[in-house]
Each structure stands twice: as C-alpha cells, then as structure tokens.
Design a protein around this motif. Structure first.
Motif, PDB file in Angstrom:
ATOM      1  N   ALA A  18       0.839  -1.190   0.000  1.00 59.68           N
ATOM      2  CA  ALA A  18       0.000   0.000   0.000  1.00 59.68           C
ATOM      3  C   ALA A  18       0.877   1.243   0.000  1.00 59.68           C
ATOM      4  CB  ALA A  18      -0.913   0.003   1.223  1.00 59.68           C
ATOM      5  N   LYS A  19       0.345   2.313  -0.525  1.00 61.06           N
ATOM      6  CA  LYS A  19       1.087   3.576  -0.527  1.00 61.06           C
ATOM      7  C   LYS A  19       0.118   4.723  -0.764  1.00 61.06           C
ATOM      8  CE  LYS A  19       2.299   3.328  -5.462  1.00 61.06           C
ATOM      9  NZ  LYS A  19       3.415   3.336  -6.437  1.00 61.06           N
ATOM     10  N   THR A  20       0.588   5.943  -0.632  1.00 63.47           N
ATOM     11  CA  THR A  20      -0.223   7.116  -0.945  1.00 63.47           C
ATOM     12  C   THR A  20       0.288   7.752  -2.231  1.00 63.47           C
ATOM     13  OG1 THR A  20       1.171   8.503   0.472  1.00 63.47           O
ATOM     14  CG2 THR A  20      -0.854   7.612   1.433  1.00 63.47           C
ATOM     15  N   LEU A  21      -0.649   8.313  -2.987  1.00 65.89           N
ATOM     16  CA  LEU A  21      -0.330   9.027  -4.212  1.00 65.89           C
ATOM     17  C   LEU A  21      -0.985  10.397  -4.168  1.00 65.89           C
ATOM     18  CD1 LEU A  21      -0.911   6.309  -6.980  1.00 65.89           C
ATOM     19  CD2 LEU A  21       1.284   7.114  -6.094  1.00 65.89           C
ATOM     20  N   SER A  22      -0.324  11.380  -4.708  1.00 64.51           N
ATOM     21  CA  SER A  22      -0.893  12.716  -4.802  1.00 64.51           C
ATOM     22  C   SER A  22      -1.215  13.024  -6.254  1.00 64.51           C
ATOM     23  CB  SER A  22       0.080  13.761  -4.261  1.00 64.51           C
ATOM     24  OG  SER A  22       0.250  13.602  -2.868  1.00 64.51           O
ATOM     25  N   ALA A  23      -2.274  13.810  -6.451  1.00 66.22           N
ATOM     26  CA  ALA A  23      -2.685  14.206  -7.795  1.00 66.22           C
ATOM     27  C   ALA A  23      -3.340  15.575  -7.702  1.00 66.22           C
ATOM     28  CB  ALA A  23      -3.653  13.180  -8.387  1.00 66.22           C
ATOM     29  N   PRO A  24      -3.311  16.339  -8.774  1.00 66.70           N
ATOM     30  CA  PRO A  24      -3.972  17.651  -8.755  1.00 66.70           C
ATOM     31  C   PRO A  24      -5.484  17.494  -8.571  1.00 66.70           C
ATOM     32  CG  PRO A  24      -2.473  17.459 -10.630  1.00 66.70           C
ATOM     33  CD  PRO A  24      -2.618  16.083 -10.047  1.00 66.70           C
ATOM     34  N   LEU A  25      -6.082  18.448  -7.882  1.00 69.98           N
ATOM     35  CA  LEU A  25      -7.532  18.447  -7.787  1.00 69.98           C
ATOM     36  C   LEU A  25      -8.131  18.700  -9.163  1.00 69.98           C
ATOM     37  CD1 LEU A  25      -8.236  20.463  -4.517  1.00 69.98           C
ATOM     38  CD2 LEU A  25      -8.700  18.054  -4.924  1.00 69.98           C
ATOM     39  N   PRO A  26      -9.157  17.966  -9.541  1.00 72.30           N
ATOM     40  CA  PRO A  26      -9.752  18.181 -10.872  1.00 72.30           C
ATOM     41  C   PRO A  26     -10.554  19.475 -10.911  1.00 72.30           C
ATOM     42  CG  PRO A  26     -11.035  16.585  -9.636  1.00 72.30           C
ATOM     43  CD  PRO A  26      -9.823  16.891  -8.801  1.00 72.30           C
ATOM     44  N   ASP A  27     -10.688  20.028 -12.106  1.00 71.35           N
ATOM     45  CA  ASP A  27     -11.567  21.179 -12.293  1.00 71.35           C
ATOM     46  C   ASP A  27     -13.015  20.696 -12.288  1.00 71.35           C
ATOM     47  OD1 ASP A  27      -9.427  22.962 -12.564  1.00 71.35           O
ATOM     48  OD2 ASP A  27      -9.240  22.513 -14.715  1.00 71.35           O
ATOM     49  N   LEU A  28     -13.847  21.338 -11.488  1.00 74.05           N
ATOM     50  CA  LEU A  28     -15.238  20.926 -11.407  1.00 74.05           C
ATOM     51  C   LEU A  28     -15.983  21.252 -12.693  1.00 74.05           C
ATOM     52  CD1 LEU A  28     -16.387  21.901  -7.789  1.00 74.05           C
ATOM     53  CD2 LEU A  28     -15.601  19.681  -8.634  1.00 74.05           C
ATOM     54  N   GLN A  29     -16.827  20.325 -13.093  1.00 70.98           N
ATOM     55  CA  GLN A  29     -17.717  20.531 -14.225  1.00 70.98           C
ATOM     56  C   GLN A  29     -19.097  20.943 -13.717  1.00 70.98           C
ATOM     57  OE1 GLN A  29     -16.356  20.300 -17.381  1.00 70.98           O
ATOM     58  NE2 GLN A  29     -14.504  20.056 -16.110  1.00 70.98           N
ATOM     59  N   PRO A  30     -19.918  21.555 -14.566  1.00 74.54           N
ATOM     60  CA  PRO A  30     -21.267  21.936 -14.127  1.00 74.54           C
ATOM     61  C   PRO A  30     -22.008  20.753 -13.501  1.00 74.54           C
ATOM     62  CG  PRO A  30     -20.799  22.888 -16.264  1.00 74.54           C
ATOM     63  CD  PRO A  30     -19.653  21.965 -15.959  1.00 74.54           C
ATOM     64  N   GLY A  31     -22.610  20.989 -12.336  1.00 70.77           N
ATOM     65  CA  GLY A  31     -23.366  19.950 -11.641  1.00 70.77           C
ATOM     66  C   GLY A  31     -22.557  19.144 -10.650  1.00 70.77           C
TER      67      GLY A  31
END
Length: 365
Positions: A18-31
C-alpha cells in the motif's frame, strides 16, 4: 484550499502493498461538487471490498488511474465529508454528507435526484454500479443522523444496514421454518447487529459461533442466546431446523455446519469473508446450497415495496435504538495521517483488529 488530493492505494495483486499518491484536484464541471473527506470508518468489511474488488467491481467506484497505475486500486470506505466547492445550484459549500467515499482526502460527486435528506451520484462510470452505493445522505435532513455519535454511525451504519436487511429477509421468509439461527464470526459488527435485531424479534434462538479469544466479548454483548466455539458445533441440536448466516466464509466451518444439520438446515446465507478464504464451498454440501446475500438487491426490492422513505424510516428507527447499545460495546479509536491509515490497514489485513474497537481514520494530518 490545497491544490492536490491524496489517495491511499492498494496493489490489487498483493493487498499487503500500500502507498499514498498525490494528484492535482480536478476542475469541477457543471453539476459537480468537491468534498473534503473528513473521516471514514475502517473495518474488516473494507478488506472484503478489496478482496472482492474484481469479482464485485469495488475497484470501479473510484478508479486509481490508467497506465502504470493499472495494478492499483482505491478501497471504498463509509464516512463523512464536507462540501468545499460546488458547481451545483442546490448544494453549497459547508454541507456535510455521509456516504461511500474513496480512501482519499477529496472526492468529486455529481448529485442528482435530490431530496431534503439525500441525493444520488450520477458520475458516468458509476451508473452501472449498484445504486445503493451511489446513495448519499445530507445530514441536515437525515432523521437517523446523531451529530454526537458520528464515529459509531460511520462504523456501524453500513454494516447495520446489511444486518437490518438480512433480518428483514429472514422474517419475510418466516425464517424458513427454522427454530434457530446460527451466526459465524459472531464478534463481527454486522453479525452482532443482526443478532441484536433477531433477539429483539424473539422468534428464534440466536446462536453465535466464535473463536476462544473472542468468546468473552461475544458473551458480554448479550445479543446471543448461546455462544459456542467453532470446535463445539457438534453440540448444536441437529434435529432442530436451523438457518446458517455465514459471516466467516470459512470452508471448514461451513462444511461442518452442513454436514451436522443435513436436511435440517433450511437455509444457508453467505455474507462475509472474515476468515479470508476466497472460495468457500457452495456445491456438493449436504442440505441447501449456500446463497450469497447481496444487500443492494434487497434494498431494490424494499424500495419497490415501501418506497425510499419507507426504508429510511424503518432503518432510522432501528438504528436509533441500536446505537445506544452499541456504544456500550465499542470504543471508537481515531487516527489521522497516512501512517495511521496504513497501520490500520495492515493490522486489519493481518486479522489483528479488536472486536471491541472501531477505527475512524482520516488522511488529513
């Protein structure tokens, strides 16, 4: 707001990795809405999600990614999250949500079918998955929500709903004419929730099977009419019609039960895998063939029978009655940060979780 999210990921071929991964927060789409996953319950049930990840599509709820991450999976958990950003006209920042989330710091959902107390996530890749897991509770409108008991609710609500549905199913079938219901892995939270419900009905004798190390705890619950060790199955009355509810998934225990009762075993209900055996026997056993209990199917039936409000009311009443009792038996242990989450994962995977403790975790330091 942090510009990245952290996920706790598992190697699908070796759950010990097991491990942790980081990723950019996604841009929210309408709704869509962005949630900060504040805390989540962690039990042996989450290990079962991973073990059945391919077979029951649990890996599909929150995909870890493609390419070099194809061997990795994100385990779903039940917990509480706060809306931090929104492009949904009816849900704004600050609202607290209970439901099915990734082991992560954040989640993005697309709410539809809103009521005052719930919504359904319509994210495209989840549409083909069981609806029960896509249902989210808006805590401000939820009659079953108790703010001072969040830990117990997160730990027990997803397990108690399974117990509630099995109890309802067995009662609906008049217990298949049985006078005793036998539960394996009697110390597990789902099992003693079911035992509490069955005992409250008073229609059958409720018998718990457990290990020597957990016997004192199970006896102290007061949910079971009798508690026996697995080695003592032969002491059960084999002429008295019985139902077996199998939370352990142990090949040896299941075979012994079927051989002991034969045709006196009226129904064999397979639920869990607490003993970590992936393929317990189903064919060529004396008595009825074991039938896997899939809670979402029962929810679908009762939604048709009672309506969504009917399920919520009945379950809310039962949960409200159960929690004060459960609070006497369980101590909520809190942990935060990646190290705490991995320690809980490894200990539970190794079967070291204590039956009188429940873990509430967070990937936030």
């Amino acid at each position: 707001m942090t510009a990245s999210m952290t996920r706790f990921v598992i190697d699908k071929s070796d759950l010990r990795k097991a491990k942790t991964l980081s990723a950019p927060l996604p841009d929210l789409q309408p709704g869509e809405i962005l949630l900060k996953v504040d805390s989540f319950a962690f039990t042996a049930n989450n290990i079962t999600y991973a073990e059945l990840g391919e077979r029951m599509a649990y890996w599909n709820f929150f995909p870890a990614g493609n390419g070099q991450e194809s061997n990795l999976g994100v385990v779903p958990v039940w917990g509480f999250a706060d809306v931090t950003d929104s492009r949904h006209e009816a849900i704004g920042p600050g609202e607290r949500i209970f439901g099915f989330f990734p082991m992560a710091t954040h989640a993005v959902l697309q709410p539809v079918k809103l009521t005052d107390n719930s919504f359904v996530d319509a994210t495209e890749h989840r549409k083909a998955l069981p609806p029960a897991y896509n249902f989210y509770v808006r805590t401000t409108g939820d009659a079953a929500f108790l703010p001072d008991r969040e830990g117990l609710q997160a730990l027990l609500r997803p397990l108690f709903i399974t117990a509630f549905l099995i109890d309802d199913f067995l009662a609906d079938e008049d217990f298949f004419g049985a006078g005793q219901v036998i539960l394996s892995s009697a110390s597990s939270k789902t099992a003693f929730g079911l035992a509490w419900l069955l005992r409250r009905r008073g229609k059958t004798e409720v018998i718990g099977l457990t290990s020597a190390g957990n016997r004192a705890f199970v006896e102290g619950l007061g949910c079971y009419d009798r508690v026996l060790l697995y080695d003592d199955i032969a002491k059960l009355n084999a002429t008295k019609p019985a139902v077996y509810v199998d939370f352990a998934g142990s090949a040896a225990v299941r075979t012994t039960i079927h051989q002991h009762f034969g045709e006196a075993l009226k129904y064999s209900c397979a639920v869990g895998l607490s003993h970590r055996e992936m393929n317990p026997p189903g064919k060529n056993l004396p008595g009825p063939k074991p039938v896997f209990f899939f809670a979402p199917d029962r929810i679908k039936k009762r939604t048709q029978d009672w309506g969504r409000g009917g399920i919520d009311t009945r379950f809310g009443d039962a949960m409200g009655d159960f929690l004060p009792h459960a609070g006497k038996w369980l101590t909520v242990i809190e942990g935060s940060g990646a190290a705490s989450v991995e320690a809980a994962w490894q200990a539970t995977l190794a079967g070291q979780a204590k039956p009188d403790e429940g873990q509430m975790l967070s990937l936030w330091e």
